[in-house]
Every structure is written in structure tokens, then in C-alpha cells.
Scaffold this motif. Structure first.
Motif, mmCIF file in Angstrom:
data_model
loop_
_atom_site.group_PDB
_atom_site.id
_atom_site.type_symbol
_atom_site.label_atom_id
_atom_site.label_comp_id
_atom_site.label_asym_id
_atom_site.label_seq_id
_atom_site.Cartn_x
_atom_site.Cartn_y
_atom_site.Cartn_z
ATOM 1 N N GLU A 282 46.455 25.986 95.879
ATOM 2 C CA GLU A 282 47.300 26.946 94.690
ATOM 3 C C GLU A 282 48.301 26.030 93.938
ATOM 4 O OE1 GLU A 282 48.887 30.061 96.398
ATOM 5 O OE2 GLU A 282 47.108 31.215 96.302
ATOM 6 N N VAL A 283 48.745 24.613 94.849
ATOM 7 C CA VAL A 283 50.050 24.678 94.797
ATOM 8 C C VAL A 283 50.043 22.664 93.822
ATOM 9 C CG1 VAL A 283 51.833 25.166 95.550
ATOM 10 C CG2 VAL A 283 50.353 23.136 96.933
ATOM 11 N N HIS A 284 48.347 22.519 94.166
ATOM 12 C CA HIS A 284 47.565 21.028 93.732
ATOM 13 C C HIS A 284 48.531 20.383 92.143
ATOM 14 C CE1 HIS A 284 45.205 17.622 93.512
ATOM 15 N NE2 HIS A 284 44.828 17.318 91.872
ATOM 16 N N GLY A 285 48.857 19.564 92.307
ATOM 17 C CA GLY A 285 49.274 19.567 90.897
ATOM 18 C C GLY A 285 50.901 19.890 90.752
ATOM 19 N N LYS A 286 51.484 20.374 90.917
ATOM 20 C CA LYS A 286 52.448 21.623 91.394
ATOM 21 C C LYS A 286 53.599 21.082 92.148
ATOM 22 C CE LYS A 286 50.359 25.729 89.701
ATOM 23 N NZ LYS A 286 50.721 27.165 90.189
ATOM 24 N N VAL A 287 53.346 19.480 93.402
ATOM 25 C CA VAL A 287 53.513 19.495 93.794
ATOM 26 C C VAL A 287 53.647 18.382 94.700
ATOM 27 C CG1 VAL A 287 54.667 21.793 95.546
ATOM 28 C CG2 VAL A 287 52.934 20.445 96.704
ATOM 29 N N TRP A 297 56.004 24.354 101.381
ATOM 30 C CA TRP A 297 56.875 23.805 99.780
ATOM 31 C C TRP A 297 57.075 25.959 99.656
ATOM 32 C CZ3 TRP A 297 58.449 19.363 97.510
ATOM 33 C CH2 TRP A 297 57.901 18.327 97.988
ATOM 34 N N ARG A 301 59.407 27.967 91.252
ATOM 35 C CA ARG A 301 61.116 26.485 90.669
ATOM 36 C C ARG A 301 61.817 26.869 90.732
ATOM 37 N NH1 ARG A 301 56.011 23.501 87.485
ATOM 38 N NH2 ARG A 301 54.346 24.818 87.552
ATOM 39 N N TYR A 303 60.368 23.766 93.100
ATOM 40 C CA TYR A 303 59.790 23.221 94.075
ATOM 41 C C TYR A 303 60.436 22.569 95.075
ATOM 42 C CZ TYR A 303 55.696 25.642 91.601
ATOM 43 O OH TYR A 303 54.972 26.358 91.381
#
Length: 413
Positions: A282-287, A297, A301, A303
Motif C-alpha cells: 500500500e505504501v510502496h512509492g509513497k514513503v 509510517w 500525508r 507521511y
């Protein structure tokens, strides 16, 4: 002492003096600031002593909150910290046990006498009440005694520690001549240290844990709870896990132990790694990614790395939806209780997983849960009622031995 003023603690108004500020600097993680945002030097020196002794930043924060309460009390009574005597220490110990803990945005209030809270209808725990917990009071006494010991040795504080040791402790060290085969008997350390009630660790029953897990709102929270319930690590230890600390192939995670600061690998359940993988997708590329980046995390946002207080608030919201009052530490108790009940695990195995220094600490989990005891006693009463309702056997016919008939028909005499 005889000429000391008698303070009316019931009418004492303790102001919201100063604050404890987080700096983000690992060499000085926290500062105690006065109302003008000036650093309190005496406390800053003590914080440096703590850090030099290898204490964690969370420990510095905990000690800082105790010192902030003490500084606020001294401000209310008009005594400088280096002029405090045992009269002030005695009055502070009386005040903190009777006062109402101030909430954010509220002024401190008073209560006439401490009252025991009603038990929670779900967990059976007594409510904490409006005041400070006995453990908080005892912790404050220990912190302040050590604070004044440091300044007394440096020659910057009073010659007599305002928080003295108990009279029975002045002639010897703690646990002198302790037999290693015996348990650790609690000893009174400070004169103004309150007695703490003997508490039995409370675990979450399996059926209630299933309900709790079902209302978790995100895969991150499900992964967190799954790791807590399967590893038994402390909440802060799991929050500090980095991406390089996770080994799904061997079902291991590495945590830094709270007391020893040693890094230890502990096994976790397969379900925990499944939920972790779903959360990572779910958080891949966001954190940020990287071996030394945190695993956990925030969900919104911008994050940020998850903190203990963020996880605590998440668990509070889950509790509120069930009407319960379990804590994050109850998940550790629940994991320990589950492992102790497994006959294939020894008590030493559980001690190693939990990171206990003494086996006697782990033995407390052998105590049956309140629900088990209550169910067992109620079943006992039901059996007694069934016995009383059984019809009396007819008397033996003349010529027969009643004792022999009881043996023949399997009746108790």
C-alpha cells in the motif's frame, strides 16, 4: 522541620509553568524550558548524565516530565530548586497523590480523597481515576532523588537530599545477602515512596482479541497488532524496527531491548508477515525506502515515521469502539500468557522471548486469568448445587452393611 510552615495543599494552585520540548538532536533530545523558553540548566546537566549512562531518549522524556511537575510545584510554593528541603519533598509527595491530573487545556483541580474507579464492563479493569497512578508517584520520587544525588555529588545542589532513603535502607544496600534461590522481595527505597499494589498481568481473552482485530481499520494496524501478539515485544521496541530488521524468510524481526539496549531477534507468526507485506504494498512509492528507514509510517500525508504516541492513540480509538480499555502493553501480556499455556514451550523459552532478566518476572504469567478463575469457581458452585439436589438413597434393608452398599453402587459415604 518543627519550624517549617504548614501549607494548605488543598488550596494550592500549581501553574502550568514551562514545558518539556523535543529538539530532534540525538545529543540533546529534550530540554526543560521555563515560561520565557530559557533552558533550565540544572535539568540540562542531569539529562547529559542520563545520556552518558546510555539511557534512551524515551527515558529522558519520562524523567523530564517528572522534573517538570516538580518545578511547577516549586513555582507554586515559591522555593528555588536548590533551596528545597525535605519539607517541600514531603508536601510534594502528599500533593501529587491527592491532586487531579491536569488535562490539556484545563487547569489543575483538587479532589477531596482518592476514590477507586469502577471496573470496565469489558475488561474488568478498574478505571485509573482523575489522579496520578501510584506507579507515576513512585517513579517521580525515584527520579527526583537521583536528580538531587547528582547535584549533591557535584556540589551544585543541597547538601541533604530532599528525597532521602528510607530509614531501614541507610545501613545497607538493596537486596543485601540475597539468596539466588529465593524470589526478589520488594524493598522500600525512599522515605516518601508510596507502596505499590501487587498487580497480576491482564491478558486479552481470545474471543475478545478476535473482536478487537476485526475492527482494526488498516493493514498497518493489523500488522502491528499481529506482531505484538505473536512476539511479545514492547510497543516501543516494535515501533523502532527498521526495514533491515525484518527477515521474512526465517520469520524473525530484530528489536532493540528497552533495558539492555541489546539487539535481539525474536520469532513472529506467519500472519504478521502477511499483513506486513500487504501494508508495504500500500505504501510502496509513497514513503522513503532503504534498509535503515523505519518500517512504520503514519497513514496520512505528509507521511512521517510512526511514534509510540501515534500507535497509542490508534489503539485508544479501537478500544473506544468496543467499550474496552486495554493498553498496548496488554498485548505483550497476552502474548506471554499464550506462550506459557503451550506445554511445548518451557518457561525459559518464554523468558528469552520476552527479554526478562530474571525468571521470577516471567513466573507471574503462570497465574491464571481472572476469567478462568471466575469460570472455575462458578462451575464449582454449580456442582455443589447439583449435589444438594440429588435424592437421598433409601436406607439399607435390615441385615445389609451400608458401607458395603456404598462401595457396591459407587456412592460416597
Amino acid at each position: 522541620m518543627n519550624d517549617a510552615p504548614v501549607r494548605d495543599l488543598a488550596a494550592l494552585v500549581v501553574p502550568r509553568w514551562g514545558r518539556l520540548a523535543e529538539t530532534g538532536d540525538r545529543y540533546e533530545p529534550y530540554r526543560l524550558l521555563d515560561p520565557d523558553d530559557v533552558i533550565v540548566e540544572a535539568v540540562a546537566v542531569y539529562f547529559q548524565e542520563l545520556l552518558a549512562a546510555g539511557k534512551a531518549p524515551s527515558t529522558v522524556r519520562s524523567y523530564g516530565m517528572d522534573l517538570l511537575r516538580w518545578w511547577r510545584f516549586l513555582e507554586a510554593v515559591g522555593i528555588p530548586w536548590d533551596r528545597a528541603t525535605r519539607v517541600e519533598a514531603r508536601d510534594f509527595s502528599r500533593w501529587i497523590q491527592l491532586t487531579v491530573k491536569p488535562r490539556r487545556g484545563q487547569a489543575p483541580r483538587k479532589r477531596s480523597a482518592p476514590a477507586a474507579g469502577a471496573p470496565n464492563p469489558v475488561t474488568g479493569k478498574p478505571s485509573s481515576g482523575p489522579g496520578y497512578a501510584p506507579t507515576t508517584v513512585a517513579h517521580s520520587e525515584t527520579v527526583l532523588r537521583r536528580f538531587y544525588n547528582v547535584h549533591r555529588d557535584a556540589g551544585t545542589g543541597p547538601l541533604l537530599n530532599p528525597f532521602p532513603l528510607d530509614l531501614s535502607r541507610r545501613s545497607g544496600r538493596a537486596h543485601a545477602h540475597h539468596n539466588p534461590m529465593d524470589g526478589w522481595k520488594p524493598e522500600r527505597l525512599g522515605r516518601y515512596r508510596p507502596s505499590l499494589p501487587q498487580r497480576i498481568p491482564r491478558s486479552i481473552p481470545d474471543e475478545w482479541f478476535n473482536n478487537l482485530f476485526a475492527v482494526l481499520p488498516s493493514n498497518r494496524d493489523r500488522a502491528l497488532v499481529a506482531f505484538w501478539i505473536s512476539t511479545g515485544v514492547r510497543a516501543s521496541e516494535l515501533i523502532g524496527v527498521r526495514q533491515c530488521d525484518v527477515d521474512p524468510g526465517q520469520q524473525l524481526i530484530s528489536v532493540v531491548r528497552k533495558g539492555s539496549r541489546a539487539t535481539q531477534q525474536v520469532p513472529a507468526s506467519a500472519d504478521a508477515f502477511v499483513w506486513l507485506r500487504l501494508y508495504q504494498e500500500e505504501v510502496h512509492g509513497k514513503v522513503p525506502s532503504g534498509r535503515r528507514q523505519p518500517v512504520w509510517w503514519t497513514l496520512r500525508r505528509p507521511y512521517r515515521s510512526l511514534t509510540y504516541h501515534g500507535a497509542h492513540r490508534m489503539f485508544e480509538r479501537v478500544n473506544a469502539s468496543l467499550g474496552a480499555d486495554w493498553t498496548l502493553h496488554d498485548l505483550r501480556h497476552s502474548a506471554a500468557a499464550r506462550m506459557v499455556r503451550d506445554p511445548q514451550l518451557t518457561l525459559s523459552d518464554v523468558q528469552w522471548v520476552l527479554g526478562h532478566a530474571h525468571l521470577s518476572t516471567t513466573e507471574v504469567y503462570l497465574t491464571p486469568r481472572r476469567e478462568e478463575v471466575v469460570a472455575g469457581v462458578l462451575a464449582h458452585h454449580a456442582r455443589q448445587a447439583d449435589k444438594r439436589s440429588e435424592p437421598m438413597p433409601p436406607p439399607a434393608a435390615p441385615g445389609y452393611n451400608p458401607a458395603s452398599l456404598n462401595v457396591l453402587f459407587g456412592r460416597t459415604s
